[in-house]
Design a protein around this motif. Sequence first.
Motif, PDB file in Angstrom:
ATOM      1  N   LYS A  87      -4.387  10.864  14.554  1.00 57.57           N
ATOM      2  CA  LYS A  87      -4.978  10.739  13.132  1.00 57.57           C
ATOM      3  C   LYS A  87      -5.607  12.072  12.718  1.00 57.57           C
ATOM      4  CE  LYS A  87      -4.674   5.661  12.382  1.00 57.57           C
ATOM      5  NZ  LYS A  87      -5.508   4.638  12.192  1.00 57.57           N
ATOM      6  N   TRP A 154     -13.226  17.847   9.106  1.00 59.10           N
ATOM      7  CA  TRP A 154     -13.126  16.461   9.005  1.00 59.10           C
ATOM      8  C   TRP A 154     -14.559  16.015   8.695  1.00 59.10           C
ATOM      9  CZ3 TRP A 154      -9.723  12.896   8.422  1.00 59.10           C
ATOM     10  CH2 TRP A 154      -8.303  13.026   8.806  1.00 59.10           C
ATOM     11  N   ASN A 182      -7.405  15.712   1.567  1.00 64.09           N
ATOM     12  CA  ASN A 182      -6.026  15.302   1.510  1.00 64.09           C
ATOM     13  C   ASN A 182      -5.621  14.429   2.529  1.00 64.09           C
ATOM     14  OD1 ASN A 182      -6.189  16.803   4.115  1.00 64.09           O
ATOM     15  ND2 ASN A 182      -5.016  18.498   3.274  1.00 64.09           N
ATOM     16  N   LYS A 183      -6.814  13.775   3.368  1.00 63.32           N
ATOM     17  CA  LYS A 183      -6.486  12.850   4.249  1.00 63.32           C
ATOM     18  C   LYS A 183      -7.834  11.871   4.471  1.00 63.32           C
ATOM     19  CE  LYS A 183      -4.056  11.850   8.635  1.00 63.32           C
ATOM     20  NZ  LYS A 183      -3.135  12.304   9.633  1.00 63.32           N
ATOM     21  N   THR A 184      -7.513  10.514   4.617  1.00 59.96           N
ATOM     22  CA  THR A 184      -8.771   9.717   5.097  1.00 59.96           C
ATOM     23  C   THR A 184      -8.233   8.769   6.419  1.00 59.96           C
ATOM     24  OG1 THR A 184      -8.128   8.033   3.671  1.00 59.96           O
ATOM     25  CG2 THR A 184      -9.505   9.651   2.785  1.00 59.96           C
ATOM     26  N   SER A 185      -9.298   8.495   7.262  1.00 63.57           N
ATOM     27  CA  SER A 185      -8.831   7.717   8.358  1.00 63.57           C
ATOM     28  C   SER A 185     -10.264   6.849   8.638  1.00 63.57           C
ATOM     29  CB  SER A 185      -8.481   8.691   9.347  1.00 63.57           C
ATOM     30  OG  SER A 185      -8.503   7.848  10.895  1.00 63.57           O
ATOM     31  N   THR A 194     -12.729  11.819   6.241  1.00 66.61           N
ATOM     32  CA  THR A 194     -11.906  12.622   5.268  1.00 66.61           C
ATOM     33  C   THR A 194     -11.848  13.985   5.475  1.00 66.61           C
ATOM     34  OG1 THR A 194     -12.880  10.817   3.633  1.00 66.61           O
ATOM     35  CG2 THR A 194     -11.750  13.180   2.687  1.00 66.61           C
ATOM     36  N   ARG A 195     -10.620  14.213   5.594  1.00 64.70           N
ATOM     37  CA  ARG A 195     -10.074  15.644   6.052  1.00 64.70           C
ATOM     38  C   ARG A 195     -10.341  16.366   4.628  1.00 64.70           C
ATOM     39  NH1 ARG A 195      -4.563  16.606   8.552  1.00 64.70           N
ATOM     40  NH2 ARG A 195      -3.872  16.110   6.361  1.00 64.70           N
TER      41      ARG A 195
END
Length: 210
Positions: A87, A154, A182-185, A194-195
């Motif tokens: 991820k 990140w 643009n992305k979370t995990s 969060t990226r």
Amino acid sequence: MGREASCTARVGTETAEVTALLESTTVVLRGDLKRRWDIAALQNLRLAGEELLFDAGDEAVALVLGEKEAGRWLKKLQTPPPTLAAKLGVSAENPALLIGPTQGALDPALAEALTGGITTNMREARMLVAVLSNPSELPRMAEFHADMICKTVWVVHPKGPDASPSDAEVRTAMRGWGYVDNKTSAVSETLTATRYVLTAPPAKKRVRNR
């Protein structure tokens, strides 16, 4: 995973029309029958015509999804979820430079994900992974990243309503410095990531607390 279907469900001796949801780690039934099962706990996953069948604890379950949709659900249920390392995109070929945490030990889940994918060379790093413990660390993190070649960060921080720094604090600061998220995990039960990608450098040098 993200699939949703209106269908007939049989759970044990009960039958009802439901909305079935296939989420990342759970299968959820809403409507006249309400259930939530962890995917990892499902047994005997199989197809029978238009039905997806499995055992959940001591209940036999059938979801009448239609032949094609049942096949899609089965494939997704049988596909292992991506690892945290996947991820984050961290690997020996795509190494990260880690800063933080300033308090306590590194979260075990994050430590495992970063194993074999860490570098201390700022020029070799493909991303920065910054573990923050309080809002005051945000400007220092941004200044540190300003000296790196890579554009990706990140930001790892506590999650929940009382988190500090909060999602809003991180997002406001990062966007103000020219980053786009643009992305979370999820990282663990207590941490989220969060990226952010630097798309436009700020007009002035990184903000420094003076």
